[in-house]
Motif scaffolding. Sequence first.
Motif, short mmCIF file in Angstrom:
data_model
loop_
_atom_site.label_atom_id
_atom_site.label_comp_id
_atom_site.label_asym_id
_atom_site.label_seq_id
_atom_site.Cartn_x
_atom_site.Cartn_y
_atom_site.Cartn_z
N ALA A 25 -116.96 -41.94 -29.23
CA ALA A 25 -117.70 -41.00 -28.41
C ALA A 25 -119.07 -41.58 -28.10
CB ALA A 25 -117.86 -39.65 -29.12
N VAL A 26 -119.79 -40.91 -27.21
CA VAL A 26 -121.21 -41.17 -27.05
C VAL A 26 -121.94 -40.26 -28.02
CG1 VAL A 26 -123.19 -41.11 -25.50
CG2 VAL A 26 -120.96 -41.83 -24.64
N GLY A 61 -125.15 -48.26 -31.87
CA GLY A 61 -123.77 -48.09 -31.47
C GLY A 61 -123.11 -49.42 -31.15
N GLY A 62 -121.80 -49.38 -30.98
CA GLY A 62 -121.05 -50.58 -30.67
C GLY A 62 -119.58 -50.42 -30.96
N LEU A 63 -118.90 -51.53 -30.99
CA LEU A 63 -117.46 -51.57 -31.26
C LEU A 63 -117.22 -51.91 -32.72
CD1 LEU A 63 -114.49 -51.60 -30.28
CD2 LEU A 63 -114.84 -54.03 -29.73
N VAL A 64 -116.38 -51.12 -33.37
CA VAL A 64 -116.06 -51.33 -34.77
C VAL A 64 -114.59 -51.04 -35.00
CG1 VAL A 64 -116.68 -48.98 -35.45
CG2 VAL A 64 -116.79 -50.84 -37.14
N GLN A 65 -113.99 -51.72 -35.95
CA GLN A 65 -112.59 -51.50 -36.28
C GLN A 65 -112.42 -50.26 -37.14
OE1 GLN A 65 -111.39 -55.24 -38.09
NE2 GLN A 65 -110.57 -55.96 -36.14
N GLY A 91 -128.21 -41.25 -25.60
CA GLY A 91 -126.92 -41.50 -26.19
C GLY A 91 -126.64 -42.97 -26.42
N THR A 92 -125.77 -43.24 -27.38
CA THR A 92 -125.31 -44.58 -27.67
C THR A 92 -123.80 -44.54 -27.89
OG1 THR A 92 -125.65 -46.54 -29.07
CG2 THR A 92 -125.76 -44.39 -30.16
N GLN A 93 -123.10 -45.49 -27.31
CA GLN A 93 -121.65 -45.51 -27.35
C GLN A 93 -121.15 -46.06 -28.68
OE1 GLN A 93 -119.21 -44.57 -24.87
NE2 GLN A 93 -117.84 -44.85 -26.63
N ALA A 133 -130.50 -33.44 -35.34
CA ALA A 133 -129.05 -33.38 -35.33
C ALA A 133 -128.47 -34.54 -34.55
CB ALA A 133 -128.57 -32.06 -34.74
N TRP A 134 -127.24 -34.85 -34.87
CA TRP A 134 -126.43 -35.77 -34.10
C TRP A 134 -125.26 -35.00 -33.48
CZ3 TRP A 134 -127.66 -40.73 -32.98
CH2 TRP A 134 -128.63 -41.36 -33.77
N PHE A 135 -125.08 -35.19 -32.19
CA PHE A 135 -123.95 -34.66 -31.46
C PHE A 135 -123.14 -35.82 -30.91
CE2 PHE A 135 -126.88 -31.20 -31.59
CZ PHE A 135 -126.13 -30.04 -31.52
N ARG A 136 -121.92 -35.53 -30.51
CA ARG A 136 -121.12 -36.54 -29.84
C ARG A 136 -120.30 -35.89 -28.73
NH1 ARG A 136 -116.91 -38.14 -34.75
NH2 ARG A 136 -115.66 -36.21 -34.70
N GLN A 137 -119.94 -36.71 -27.76
CA GLN A 137 -119.21 -36.19 -26.61
C GLN A 137 -118.26 -37.25 -26.07
OE1 GLN A 137 -121.71 -34.89 -23.34
NE2 GLN A 137 -120.21 -33.32 -22.78
N VAL A 138 -117.07 -36.81 -25.72
CA VAL A 138 -116.09 -37.66 -25.06
C VAL A 138 -115.82 -37.08 -23.68
CG1 VAL A 138 -115.05 -38.41 -27.23
CG2 VAL A 138 -114.14 -36.40 -26.06
#
Length: 124
Positions: free
Chosen positions: A92-93, A9-13, A117-119, A35-40
Amino acid sequence: QVQLVESGGGLVQPGGSLRLSCAASGFTLAYYAMAWFRQVPGKEREGVACISSDDGSTRYASSVKGRFTISRDNAKNTVYLQMNSLKPEDTAVYYCAASVSDDSWFHPLDYEYWGQGTQVTVSS
């Protein structure tokens, strides 16, 4: 000890790409649907992509279909999520999860093991 550890994970444009990895230990990943999930914040955890343990069939949320690809390398006990054409709404995470059932789909309660999780942040 059963453990799933996400990374990548990380910051991307917007429009950029990231590849997330999920390394499993304490169990054999080949026997599990992944599976991959995400959460905000303030929202429920939602399924992003899943892959079966038998034939490697995949399912994707409509919001990511065509942009994300889930894959697994059973020899490395690792599952991946390739994310292309990223959008700010993908921020999301992201969590990796494992289930003994290929029918778990995008139901979080059906997954036995979870990573921390990874941001992922998509921003200009």
